[in-house]
Design a protein around this motif. Structure first.
Motif, PDB file in Angstrom:
ATOM      1  N   ASP A  46       0.833  -1.209   0.000  1.00  0.00           N
ATOM      2  CA  ASP A  46       0.000   0.000   0.000  1.00  0.00           C
ATOM      3  C   ASP A  46       0.865   1.255   0.000  1.00  0.00           C
ATOM      4  OD1 ASP A  46      -2.222  -1.647   0.053  1.00  0.00           O
ATOM      5  OD2 ASP A  46      -2.636  -1.330   2.195  1.00  0.00           O
ATOM      6  N   LEU A  47       1.933   1.239   0.794  1.00  0.00           N
ATOM      7  CA  LEU A  47       2.843   2.387   0.829  1.00  0.00           C
ATOM      8  C   LEU A  47       3.487   2.597  -0.533  1.00  0.00           C
ATOM      9  CD1 LEU A  47       4.506   4.615   2.258  1.00  0.00           C
ATOM     10  CD2 LEU A  47       6.127   2.808   2.907  1.00  0.00           C
ATOM     11  N   MET A  48       3.987   1.524  -1.125  1.00  0.00           N
ATOM     12  CA  MET A  48       4.639   1.640  -2.430  1.00  0.00           C
ATOM     13  C   MET A  48       3.668   2.124  -3.495  1.00  0.00           C
ATOM     14  SD  MET A  48       7.144  -1.719  -2.171  1.00  0.00           S
ATOM     15  CE  MET A  48       6.863  -2.122  -3.844  1.00  0.00           C
ATOM     16  N   LEU A  58      11.130   7.430  -7.934  1.00  0.00           N
ATOM     17  CA  LEU A  58      11.534   7.141  -6.563  1.00  0.00           C
ATOM     18  C   LEU A  58      12.938   6.556  -6.559  1.00  0.00           C
ATOM     19  CD1 LEU A  58       8.383   5.359  -5.092  1.00  0.00           C
ATOM     20  CD2 LEU A  58       9.111   7.696  -4.677  1.00  0.00           C
ATOM     21  N   THR A  59      13.690   6.906  -5.546  1.00  0.00           N
ATOM     22  CA  THR A  59      14.951   6.227  -5.257  1.00  0.00           C
ATOM     23  C   THR A  59      14.676   5.355  -4.040  1.00  0.00           C
ATOM     24  OG1 THR A  59      16.297   8.032  -6.117  1.00  0.00           O
ATOM     25  CG2 THR A  59      17.359   6.524  -4.576  1.00  0.00           C
ATOM     26  N   LEU A 101      10.407  10.178   1.565  1.00  0.00           N
ATOM     27  CA  LEU A 101       8.965  10.136   1.338  1.00  0.00           C
ATOM     28  C   LEU A 101       8.288   9.061   2.184  1.00  0.00           C
ATOM     29  CD1 LEU A 101       9.063  10.409  -2.549  1.00  0.00           C
ATOM     30  CD2 LEU A 101       8.632  12.252  -0.904  1.00  0.00           C
ATOM     31  N   GLY A 102       9.034   8.037   2.544  1.00  0.00           N
ATOM     32  CA  GLY A 102       8.487   6.945   3.342  1.00  0.00           C
ATOM     33  C   GLY A 102       9.581   5.955   3.676  1.00  0.00           C
ATOM     34  N   PHE A 103       9.290   5.063   4.588  1.00  0.00           N
ATOM     35  CA  PHE A 103      10.270   4.046   4.970  1.00  0.00           C
ATOM     36  C   PHE A 103       9.549   2.855   5.584  1.00  0.00           C
ATOM     37  CE2 PHE A 103       9.571   6.421   8.787  1.00  0.00           C
ATOM     38  CZ  PHE A 103       9.681   5.497   9.828  1.00  0.00           C
ATOM     39  N   ALA A 104      10.263   1.746   5.654  1.00  0.00           N
ATOM     40  CA  ALA A 104       9.783   0.544   6.335  1.00  0.00           C
ATOM     41  C   ALA A 104      11.001  -0.102   6.980  1.00  0.00           C
ATOM     42  CB  ALA A 104       9.128  -0.414   5.342  1.00  0.00           C
ATOM     43  N   HIS A 118      16.546  -4.176   9.129  1.00  0.00           N
ATOM     44  CA  HIS A 118      16.557  -3.993   7.687  1.00  0.00           C
ATOM     45  C   HIS A 118      15.623  -2.809   7.410  1.00  0.00           C
ATOM     46  CE1 HIS A 118      18.497  -7.883   6.986  1.00  0.00           C
ATOM     47  NE2 HIS A 118      17.755  -8.296   8.004  1.00  0.00           N
ATOM     48  N   PHE A 119      16.167  -1.798   6.764  1.00  0.00           N
ATOM     49  CA  PHE A 119      15.376  -0.609   6.431  1.00  0.00           C
ATOM     50  C   PHE A 119      15.223  -0.508   4.924  1.00  0.00           C
ATOM     51  CE2 PHE A 119      16.237   0.917  10.661  1.00  0.00           C
ATOM     52  CZ  PHE A 119      15.222   1.818  10.923  1.00  0.00           C
ATOM     53  N   VAL A 120      14.085  -0.007   4.489  1.00  0.00           N
ATOM     54  CA  VAL A 120      13.859   0.395   3.099  1.00  0.00           C
ATOM     55  C   VAL A 120      13.442   1.860   3.168  1.00  0.00           C
ATOM     56  CG1 VAL A 120      12.525   0.058   0.990  1.00  0.00           C
ATOM     57  CG2 VAL A 120      13.125  -1.904   2.405  1.00  0.00           C
ATOM     58  N   PHE A 121      14.181   2.697   2.448  1.00  0.00           N
ATOM     59  CA  PHE A 121      13.891   4.128   2.406  1.00  0.00           C
ATOM     60  C   PHE A 121      13.410   4.484   1.006  1.00  0.00           C
ATOM     61  CE2 PHE A 121      17.271   3.693   5.592  1.00  0.00           C
ATOM     62  CZ  PHE A 121      16.674   4.312   6.675  1.00  0.00           C
ATOM     63  N   PHE A 122      12.340   5.252   0.930  1.00  0.00           N
ATOM     64  CA  PHE A 122      11.810   5.748  -0.331  1.00  0.00           C
ATOM     65  C   PHE A 122      12.078   7.249  -0.368  1.00  0.00           C
ATOM     66  CE2 PHE A 122       9.286   2.076   0.896  1.00  0.00           C
ATOM     67  CZ  PHE A 122       9.329   1.303  -0.257  1.00  0.00           C
ATOM     68  N   LEU A 123      12.870   7.670  -1.361  1.00  0.00           N
ATOM     69  CA  LEU A 123      13.261   9.074  -1.475  1.00  0.00           C
ATOM     70  C   LEU A 123      12.786   9.631  -2.815  1.00  0.00           C
ATOM     71  CD1 LEU A 123      16.729   8.047  -0.320  1.00  0.00           C
ATOM     72  CD2 LEU A 123      15.456   9.707   0.970  1.00  0.00           C
ATOM     73  N   ASP A 124      12.627  10.926  -2.870  1.00  0.00           N
ATOM     74  CA  ASP A 124      12.235  11.607  -4.108  1.00  0.00           C
ATOM     75  C   ASP A 124      13.348  11.419  -5.129  1.00  0.00           C
ATOM     76  OD1 ASP A 124      11.580  13.325  -6.179  1.00  0.00           O
ATOM     77  OD2 ASP A 124      11.022  14.979  -4.855  1.00  0.00           O
ATOM     78  N   GLY A 125      13.066  10.674  -6.171  1.00  0.00           N
ATOM     79  CA  GLY A 125      14.068  10.353  -7.187  1.00  0.00           C
ATOM     80  C   GLY A 125      14.519  11.542  -8.016  1.00  0.00           C
ATOM     81  N   HIS A 126      13.751  12.618  -8.018  1.00  0.00           N
ATOM     82  CA  HIS A 126      14.174  13.826  -8.723  1.00  0.00           C
ATOM     83  C   HIS A 126      15.221  14.592  -7.925  1.00  0.00           C
ATOM     84  CE1 HIS A 126      11.331  13.446 -11.975  1.00  0.00           C
ATOM     85  NE2 HIS A 126      10.373  13.220 -11.099  1.00  0.00           N
ATOM     86  N   GLN A 127      15.270  14.374  -6.634  1.00  0.00           N
ATOM     87  CA  GLN A 127      16.198  15.089  -5.756  1.00  0.00           C
ATOM     88  C   GLN A 127      17.406  14.245  -5.350  1.00  0.00           C
ATOM     89  OE1 GLN A 127      15.598  18.316  -5.099  1.00  0.00           O
ATOM     90  NE2 GLN A 127      13.753  18.131  -6.327  1.00  0.00           N
TER      91      GLN A 127
END
Length: 156
Positions: A46-48, A58-59, A101-104, A118-127
């Motif tokens: 859902d987050l993704m 997204l990065t 933008l989000g993480f898990a 274990h972390f997953v980070f979602f970052l703004d891929g344009h930045q």
């Protein structure tokens, strides 16, 4: 292996088992384990989906944070949780997370490593485009009493 060495190994194993059992008996630990098992896959999906619906690029970084083999088995659950909370507190103050933008995250335990995340980070891929550098910088953050090690490279 000499008798003396075997006795030392047995003593260390018993100490680790005792510490492990004590952690498992704590209400917070049991609660967190059951909470993390419930619907984690669906919540991550859902987050993704929500992030991809709002952002064209997204990065995505996967960073494993653990303690050294020497220290890991001696870090208890409360200490590991405290260190995770400290890291999450940096999301609001550290420039590395300006475009977060989000993480898990997922907590695991192994006999050699002890507790680790274990972390997953979602970052703004344009930045953020230098994903490996960004993941390494996150892994090298020096928050109190931790030895965070980057173990797995990031993914785009």
């Amino acid at each position: 292996m000499s008798r003396e060495v075997a006795e030392q190994v047995a003593l260390k194993l018993n100490q680790r088992l005792t510490a492990w059992y004590q952690c498992m008996k704590q209400p917070d630990f049991a609660y967190e384990c059951s909470r993390n098992r419930r619907n984690n896959y669906q919540r991550l999906r859902d987050l993704m989906d929500a992030l991809f619906a709002r952002h064209s690029r997204l990065t995505v970084l996967r960073v494993d944070l653990s303690y050294s083999e020497h220290d890991g088995p001696h870090i208890d659950y409360d200490t590991a949780r405290h260190h995770r909370e400290q890291l999450c507190g940096l999301f609001h103050t550290n420039k590395l997370f300006d475009h977060l933008l989000g993480f898990a995250w997922k907590l695991e335990w192994q006999s050699k490593k002890g507790f680790h995340y274990h972390f997953v980070f979602f970052l703004d891929g344009h930045q953020v485009q230098e994903d490996i550098i960004q993941a390494r910088l996150i892994g090298e953050l020096n928050y109190p009493r931790t030895r965070a090690l980057l173990q797995l490279q990031s993914q785009c």
